[in-house]
Scaffold this motif. Structure first.
Motif, short mmCIF file in Angstrom:
data_model
loop_
_atom_site.label_atom_id
_atom_site.label_comp_id
_atom_site.label_asym_id
_atom_site.label_seq_id
_atom_site.Cartn_x
_atom_site.Cartn_y
_atom_site.Cartn_z
N SER A 3 0.82 -1.21 0.00
CA SER A 3 0.00 0.00 0.00
C SER A 3 0.85 1.26 0.00
N ASP A 76 -18.78 -2.10 0.24
CA ASP A 76 -17.57 -2.36 1.02
C ASP A 76 -17.84 -2.19 2.52
N SER A 111 -12.43 5.83 7.86
CA SER A 111 -12.10 5.60 6.46
C SER A 111 -13.23 4.93 5.69
N THR A 113 -13.74 2.93 1.58
CA THR A 113 -12.93 2.34 0.50
C THR A 113 -13.70 2.16 -0.80
N PRO A 115 -13.54 -0.29 -3.54
CA PRO A 115 -12.85 -1.57 -3.68
C PRO A 115 -12.42 -1.91 -5.11
N THR A 149 -7.33 -1.13 -4.88
CA THR A 149 -8.36 -0.45 -4.09
C THR A 149 -7.88 0.94 -3.68
N CYS A 150 -8.85 1.79 -3.36
CA CYS A 150 -8.53 3.16 -2.97
C CYS A 150 -9.29 3.48 -1.68
N THR A 151 -8.55 3.78 -0.63
CA THR A 151 -9.17 4.08 0.66
C THR A 151 -8.94 5.54 1.02
N LYS A 153 -8.90 8.19 4.02
CA LYS A 153 -8.73 8.05 5.45
C LYS A 153 -8.56 9.41 6.11
#
Ligand SMILES: [Zn+2]
Length: 389
Positions: A3, A76, A111, A113, A115, A149-151, A153
């Motif tokens: 990540s 998600d 957070s 996400t 997915p 994936t993009c989270t 936060k």
């Protein structure tokens, strides 16, 4: 999967939207948890992820605002609930009495996400999020592999994006070069080549600032608005130090793994470290060459150094690149002469290794050479043993 975390710079309006999204996803999380909890309590029935996901269109009918959130983000969230529940039931089954999965408060839930889809990273350093827009991002280190994936936060008042990437771990060319590394306080690391890696100065600077803010905090009245502000400042300073340290360790471990096929460290032992943390010169109040008083300076440096984190970074980077990290017993590595093998006892303040055999070199450099030698013989022993297995 690796990540990559980057700081986001949303506009005021975007930040409010992000927070709004967090609030909505948290609401959904808690509602989904509630539904499962009720079903379990009242009917001892368990609801599946699909039962809940199938209700999403209906939810959007009743609560129109949920249409403003990408459907995969909502899915998600439900998967997160599913995961928490499965872990709970697994523990129940194995005879434990676990606590029921917790409802998430505003401060805990930080957070959400994407997915699979609904996001992209543009050439001009912006992250485009479905239903939010394009947000400025600081790409302080190169992203590698394919984004999966993009989270998004939140940490305090700052926003970050974390991309989980599937690493086509760029295979490095074969390297026969091996290096021994002595991790220390005076220099962050000394290599068997004689090179050193220094602790960046900003570690101590950041630490000083954090201490100051901590002191200011202790003077604020409990429950006051000022105290709340001060708590935020301390957390921010903490975060900054932590991020800077991680950057430093990533950069240095990358350089080592790129150059060397085999990297040898001493095994890090907590007992070993605390012994080094209480050297004799403390009592005399003498100063180390790094300018800090020995007593506080040493302990600070130990925290700063993040040796364990460094060995960890080197290890996983090496694994990804088909290279090797070896750890050896630290006993006598600084006392044995790297030239002739005899033991030359030294106190901690003796920075120079001088032996009758004519070997003259820096104490840590001598240790690094010994570490390399031990690593080599350990590898050789393993190679000999391997066929028997
Ligand atoms: Zn010697």
């Amino acid at each position: 999967m690796k990540s990559f975390k980057y700081r986001l710079y949303p506009t005021g309006k975007q930040a409010r939207t992000l927070q709004w999204m967090l609030d909505r996803t948290r609401e959904l999380y808690n509602a989904a948890l509630q539904e499962r909890r009720d079903a379990y309590r009242m009917a001892h029935k368990s609801i599946t992820y699909y039962d809940q996901a199938n209700q999403l269109p209906e939810i959007k009918g009743i609560r129109e605002e949920y249409k403003d959130i990408h459907s995969q983000v909502l899915q998600d969230v439900l998967r997160g609930v599913d995961k928490a529940m499965k872990a709970f039931f697994r523990r129940v089954k194995s005879g434990e009495t676990p606590g029921y999965p917790r409802f998430q408060g505003r401060d805990r839930y930080d957070s959400f996400t994407y997915p699979q889809a609904g996001f992209s990273l543009t050439q001009d350093s912006r992250v485009c999020l479905s239903k939010i827009g394009s947000i400025k991002v600081k790409l302080h280190r190169e992203l590698q592999g394919t984004i999966k994936t993009c989270t998004i936060k939140r940490e305090g008042t700052c926003w970050y994006v974390v991309f989980a990437c599937e690493g086509e771990a760029a295979p490095l060319p074969v390297s026969d070069e091996a290096v021994g590394i002595d991790l220390g306080l005076l220099h962050f690391a000394t290599l068997s080549t004689g090179e050193t890696i220094e602790n960046p100065r900003y570690f101590r600077k950041g630490e000083k600032k954090r201490e100051k803010l901590q002191q200011a905090l202790s003077k604020k009245k409990r429950g006051s608005h000022r105290r709340k502000k001060a708590v935020q400042s301390v957390a921010k300073a903490h975060r900054k130090v932590r991020n800077q340290r991680a950057d430093f360790l990533h950069k240095e471990s990358r350089m080592l793994v790129n150059q060397y096929g085999v990297i040898v460290f001493e095994e890090l032992q907590p007992a070993n470290m605390s012994r080094r943390a209480k050297p004799k010169q403390d009592e005399n109040g003498t100063y180390l060459p790094n300018g800090a008083s020995a007593k506080s300076g040493l302990n600070k440096s130990i925290q700063d150094a993040g040796w364990g984190q460094f060995v960890g970074y080197c290890t996983y980077k090496a694994e990804n690149a088909g290279r090797t990290v070896v750890q050896v017993n630290p006993r006598y590595t600084s006392q044995v002469c790297s030239g002739c093998g005899t033991i030359r006892k030294k106190t901690l303040e003796e920075r120079w290794h001088s032996c009758e055999c004519g070997t003259e070199l820096d104490r840590d450099h001598n240790a690094a050479i010994n570490i390399l030698r031990l690593g080599r013989s350990q590898q050789l022993a393993m190679a000999v043993e391997a066929p028997r297995l």
